[in-house]
Design a protein around this motif. Structure first.
Motif, PDB file in Angstrom:
ATOM      1  N   VAL A 136     -84.374 -80.890 -48.970  1.00 27.29           N
ATOM      2  CA  VAL A 136     -83.153 -80.972 -49.604  1.00 27.29           C
ATOM      3  C   VAL A 136     -82.897 -80.509 -51.162  1.00 27.29           C
ATOM      4  CG1 VAL A 136     -82.609 -83.179 -48.357  1.00 27.29           C
ATOM      5  CG2 VAL A 136     -83.370 -83.517 -50.739  1.00 27.29           C
ATOM      6  N   ASP A 137     -81.716 -80.064 -51.586  1.00 21.58           N
ATOM      7  CA  ASP A 137     -81.702 -79.749 -52.931  1.00 21.58           C
ATOM      8  C   ASP A 137     -81.322 -80.913 -53.882  1.00 21.58           C
ATOM      9  OD1 ASP A 137     -81.711 -76.869 -52.342  1.00 21.58           O
ATOM     10  OD2 ASP A 137     -80.074 -77.156 -51.237  1.00 21.58           O
ATOM     11  N   ALA A 138     -80.658 -81.865 -53.329  1.00 20.29           N
ATOM     12  CA  ALA A 138     -80.292 -83.222 -53.956  1.00 20.29           C
ATOM     13  C   ALA A 138     -80.184 -84.391 -53.194  1.00 20.29           C
ATOM     14  CB  ALA A 138     -78.923 -82.804 -54.715  1.00 20.29           C
ATOM     15  N   ALA A 139     -80.341 -85.597 -53.757  1.00 18.99           N
ATOM     16  CA  ALA A 139     -80.435 -86.669 -52.946  1.00 18.99           C
ATOM     17  C   ALA A 139     -79.880 -87.790 -53.571  1.00 18.99           C
ATOM     18  CB  ALA A 139     -81.874 -87.070 -52.521  1.00 18.99           C
ATOM     19  N   PHE A 140     -79.189 -88.619 -53.016  1.00 15.18           N
ATOM     20  CA  PHE A 140     -78.648 -89.750 -53.496  1.00 15.18           C
ATOM     21  C   PHE A 140     -79.674 -90.999 -53.200  1.00 15.18           C
ATOM     22  CE2 PHE A 140     -74.818 -87.807 -53.073  1.00 15.18           C
ATOM     23  CZ  PHE A 140     -74.087 -87.835 -54.397  1.00 15.18           C
ATOM     24  N   ALA A 141     -79.816 -91.976 -54.064  1.00  9.68           N
ATOM     25  CA  ALA A 141     -80.940 -92.982 -53.813  1.00  9.68           C
ATOM     26  C   ALA A 141     -80.809 -93.840 -54.872  1.00  9.68           C
ATOM     27  CB  ALA A 141     -82.087 -92.318 -53.962  1.00  9.68           C
ATOM     28  N   ARG A 142     -81.337 -95.191 -54.806  1.00  6.61           N
ATOM     29  CA  ARG A 142     -81.428 -96.349 -55.853  1.00  6.61           C
ATOM     30  C   ARG A 142     -82.636 -96.013 -56.554  1.00  6.61           C
ATOM     31  NH1 ARG A 142     -83.447-101.876 -55.146  1.00  6.61           N
ATOM     32  NH2 ARG A 142     -83.123-102.752 -57.385  1.00  6.61           N
ATOM     33  N   VAL A 143     -82.660 -95.568 -57.663  1.00  7.71           N
ATOM     34  CA  VAL A 143     -83.698 -95.095 -58.591  1.00  7.71           C
ATOM     35  C   VAL A 143     -83.423 -95.732 -59.809  1.00  7.71           C
ATOM     36  CG1 VAL A 143     -85.183 -93.472 -59.227  1.00  7.71           C
ATOM     37  CG2 VAL A 143     -84.241 -93.358 -56.950  1.00  7.71           C
ATOM     38  N   SER A 144     -84.234 -96.515 -60.469  1.00  6.89           N
ATOM     39  CA  SER A 144     -84.117 -96.786 -61.875  1.00  6.89           C
ATOM     40  C   SER A 144     -84.830 -95.861 -62.930  1.00  6.89           C
ATOM     41  CB  SER A 144     -84.265 -98.328 -62.176  1.00  6.89           C
ATOM     42  OG  SER A 144     -85.887 -98.507 -61.784  1.00  6.89           O
ATOM     43  N   ALA A 145     -85.741 -95.401 -62.278  1.00  6.58           N
ATOM     44  CA  ALA A 145     -86.477 -94.485 -63.319  1.00  6.58           C
ATOM     45  C   ALA A 145     -87.187 -93.258 -62.452  1.00  6.58           C
ATOM     46  CB  ALA A 145     -87.352 -95.220 -64.150  1.00  6.58           C
ATOM     47  N   VAL A 146     -87.509 -92.086 -62.860  1.00  2.00           N
ATOM     48  CA  VAL A 146     -88.098 -91.262 -62.322  1.00  2.00           C
ATOM     49  C   VAL A 146     -89.424 -90.906 -63.280  1.00  2.00           C
ATOM     50  CG1 VAL A 146     -88.100 -88.933 -61.431  1.00  2.00           C
ATOM     51  CG2 VAL A 146     -86.137 -90.236 -61.085  1.00  2.00           C
ATOM     52  N   SER A 147     -90.432 -90.865 -62.703  1.00  3.51           N
ATOM     53  CA  SER A 147     -91.759 -90.639 -63.378  1.00  3.51           C
ATOM     54  C   SER A 147     -91.982 -89.207 -63.532  1.00  3.51           C
ATOM     55  CB  SER A 147     -93.008 -91.439 -63.094  1.00  3.51           C
ATOM     56  OG  SER A 147     -93.109 -91.231 -61.686  1.00  3.51           O
ATOM     57  N   ASP A 148     -91.701 -88.585 -62.580  1.00  6.37           N
ATOM     58  CA  ASP A 148     -92.151 -86.958 -62.472  1.00  6.37           C
ATOM     59  C   ASP A 148     -91.044 -86.112 -63.109  1.00  6.37           C
ATOM     60  OD1 ASP A 148     -92.566 -84.436 -61.422  1.00  6.37           O
ATOM     61  OD2 ASP A 148     -92.066 -84.732 -59.404  1.00  6.37           O
ATOM     62  N   PRO A 149     -91.649 -85.685 -64.123  1.00  9.39           N
ATOM     63  CA  PRO A 149     -90.678 -84.736 -65.079  1.00  9.39           C
ATOM     64  C   PRO A 149     -89.913 -83.535 -64.514  1.00  9.39           C
ATOM     65  CG  PRO A 149     -92.861 -84.419 -65.499  1.00  9.39           C
ATOM     66  CD  PRO A 149     -92.741 -85.431 -64.430  1.00  9.39           C
ATOM     67  N   ALA A 150     -90.313 -83.425 -63.154  1.00 12.15           N
ATOM     68  CA  ALA A 150     -89.873 -81.952 -62.341  1.00 12.15           C
ATOM     69  C   ALA A 150     -88.758 -82.429 -61.968  1.00 12.15           C
ATOM     70  CB  ALA A 150     -90.790 -81.540 -61.349  1.00 12.15           C
ATOM     71  N   ILE A 151     -88.388 -83.834 -61.727  1.00 14.08           N
ATOM     72  CA  ILE A 151     -87.173 -84.376 -61.008  1.00 14.08           C
ATOM     73  C   ILE A 151     -86.081 -84.935 -62.185  1.00 14.08           C
ATOM     74  CG2 ILE A 151     -86.201 -85.975 -59.469  1.00 14.08           C
ATOM     75  CD1 ILE A 151     -88.835 -85.963 -57.790  1.00 14.08           C
ATOM     76  N   GLY A 152     -84.890 -84.506 -61.824  1.00 16.07           N
ATOM     77  CA  GLY A 152     -83.680 -84.732 -62.800  1.00 16.07           C
ATOM     78  C   GLY A 152     -82.864 -86.034 -61.888  1.00 16.07           C
ATOM     79  N   ARG A 153     -82.436 -86.813 -63.052  1.00 18.09           N
ATOM     80  CA  ARG A 153     -81.713 -87.911 -62.309  1.00 18.09           C
ATOM     81  C   ARG A 153     -80.393 -88.233 -63.126  1.00 18.09           C
ATOM     82  NH1 ARG A 153     -80.944 -92.352 -64.592  1.00 18.09           N
ATOM     83  NH2 ARG A 153     -80.101 -94.304 -63.259  1.00 18.09           N
ATOM     84  N   VAL A 154     -79.450 -88.663 -62.584  1.00 19.58           N
ATOM     85  CA  VAL A 154     -78.332 -89.174 -63.345  1.00 19.58           C
ATOM     86  C   VAL A 154     -77.542 -90.152 -62.297  1.00 19.58           C
ATOM     87  CG1 VAL A 154     -77.699 -86.962 -64.412  1.00 19.58           C
ATOM     88  CG2 VAL A 154     -76.677 -87.391 -62.110  1.00 19.58           C
ATOM     89  N   PRO A 155     -76.946 -91.260 -63.079  1.00 19.63           N
ATOM     90  CA  PRO A 155     -76.352 -92.215 -62.378  1.00 19.63           C
ATOM     91  C   PRO A 155     -74.964 -91.533 -61.881  1.00 19.63           C
ATOM     92  CG  PRO A 155     -76.040 -92.465 -64.662  1.00 19.63           C
ATOM     93  CD  PRO A 155     -76.859 -91.694 -64.598  1.00 19.63           C
ATOM     94  N   ALA A 156     -74.889 -92.219 -60.221  1.00 23.24           N
ATOM     95  CA  ALA A 156     -73.984 -91.517 -59.432  1.00 23.24           C
ATOM     96  C   ALA A 156     -72.760 -92.309 -59.040  1.00 23.24           C
ATOM     97  CB  ALA A 156     -74.550 -90.777 -58.211  1.00 23.24           C
ATOM     98  N   TYR A 157     -72.964 -93.321 -58.743  1.00 20.03           N
ATOM     99  CA  TYR A 157     -71.656 -94.175 -58.345  1.00 20.03           C
ATOM    100  C   TYR A 157     -72.352 -95.699 -58.188  1.00 20.03           C
ATOM    101  CZ  TYR A 157     -68.033 -95.618 -55.268  1.00 20.03           C
ATOM    102  OH  TYR A 157     -66.771 -96.184 -54.837  1.00 20.03           O
ATOM    103  N   LEU A 158     -71.371 -96.736 -58.473  1.00 21.53           N
ATOM    104  CA  LEU A 158     -71.557 -98.317 -58.445  1.00 21.53           C
ATOM    105  C   LEU A 158     -70.619 -98.787 -57.436  1.00 21.53           C
ATOM    106  CD1 LEU A 158     -72.120 -99.326 -62.134  1.00 21.53           C
ATOM    107  CD2 LEU A 158     -73.928 -99.092 -60.554  1.00 21.53           C
TER     108      LEU A 158
END
Length: 308
Positions: A136-158
């Motif tokens: 995949v190019d992007a994925a929705f998931a419940r993630v509070s933190a990402v330790s991999d610097p190669a992966i970007g994350r933004v809050p999407a929906y509550l």
């Protein structure tokens, strides 16, 4: 020795999905074909890559080490094919399930942007070994933190949660239910017996509000879950406000308040991904997000800072 790319792809699919059948559906081949490819790959490498258990297949220690290289190999192969074809493939987005609120985000995105998009749905309750599946190019998931610097994350929906009960349940006639009213009651959650993003969320919520959890099965899907609740006088369940729940004449959904539990979805992507539509999706999600309100809403402690 030359590696069979099809066998490597089959291994990565099973490592992500945990089930040979799910991997076969994703790869559009038979389950037998997936098994044969992985067996040949293991024979060629001289190691066991997957451990088969009742809960699905999991990478062995050798499998975990090989998985990193396998993902990179498939990524390079896919990029090469795209360049030779001279055209861009659809943006592939993992929405977790087509019944979930993430579909509302995607529908809004497509209404604003004329782009080709392909959905990837591992299924409700899937316990993925990777935050961002390789396909995949992007994925929705419940993630509070990402330790991999190669992966970007933004809050999407509550997504606000709702109570689901049969019409004979004592709370069925309520127009709203406060969380304090649920103390001592039993939530029937057979899907929390397995580790998953959802199970972890509900196992954090229920003890905090004195809610008992019944994980007895079987877990036969959402339709069966709703049917069982329709005939119960004391069991209750939870669904998301935007979740597409099968209609049942003897089941009601009731909003929850003081506070309203909200399920946190984040959007993940790889920083080195250059798909032209990915940037548009990230910007759309950021623009539409409404931050966590600690006064009116509830989140597990691990999610609160990340979703503000």
């Amino acid at each position: 020795m030359e590696l069979d790319l099809g066998a490597v792809r089959a291994f990565v699919a099973v490592a992500d999905d945990r089930y040979f059948g799910d991997a076969a559906i994703r790869l559009e081949v038979s389950q037998q074909a997936v098994s044969k490819r992985i067996a040949k790959l293991e024979a060629d490498l001289g190691v066991t890559l997957l451990s088969r258990t009742r809960g699905g297949a999991e990478p062995t220690e050798d499998g975990q080490e090989f998985l990193k290289h396998a993902r990179a190999l498939i990524g390079l192969a896919d990029q090469a094919v795209e360049q030779l074809q001279g055209r861009r493939r659809p943006l592939r987005v993992d929405v977790l399930g087509t019944r979930l609120a993430t579909m509302e985000v995607i529908r809004a995105f497509l209404s604003d942007h004329d782009t080709d998009l392909e959905l990837v749905t591992p299924g409700l309750g899937a316990d993925r070994s990777s935050l961002l599946p390789a396909n995949v190019d992007a994925a929705f998931a419940r993630v509070s933190a990402v330790s991999d610097p190669a992966i970007g994350r933004v809050p999407a929906y509550l997504e606000p949660a709702r109570l689901v009960v049969g019409r004979r349940h004592p709370l069925a006639r309520r127009r709203r239910v406060d969380m304090a009213d649920l103390a001592g009651l039993t939530a029937w959650m057979p899907y929390t017996a397995r580790a998953s993003e959802w199970a972890d969320f509900w196992r954090a919520l229920c003890p905090e509000f004195g809610i008992l959890i019944d994980t007895s099965g079987p877990n036969l899907g959402l339709e069966h879950h709703i049917d069982v609740l329709s005939r119960s006088k004391d069991r209750m369940g939870f669904v998301g406000e935007k979740m597409h729940v099968p209609w049942h004449p003897d089941v009601v959904q009731i909003p929850l308040f003081d506070p309203t539990p909200v399920y946190p979805f984040s959007l993940l992507w790889r920083h080195d991904n250059r798909h032209p539509a990915l940037k548009l999706l990230v910007e759309h999600v950021q623009a539409g997000y409404r931050a966590f309100d600690p006064v009116r809403q509830w989140l597990p402690a691990a999610d609160r800072a990340a979703m503000r």
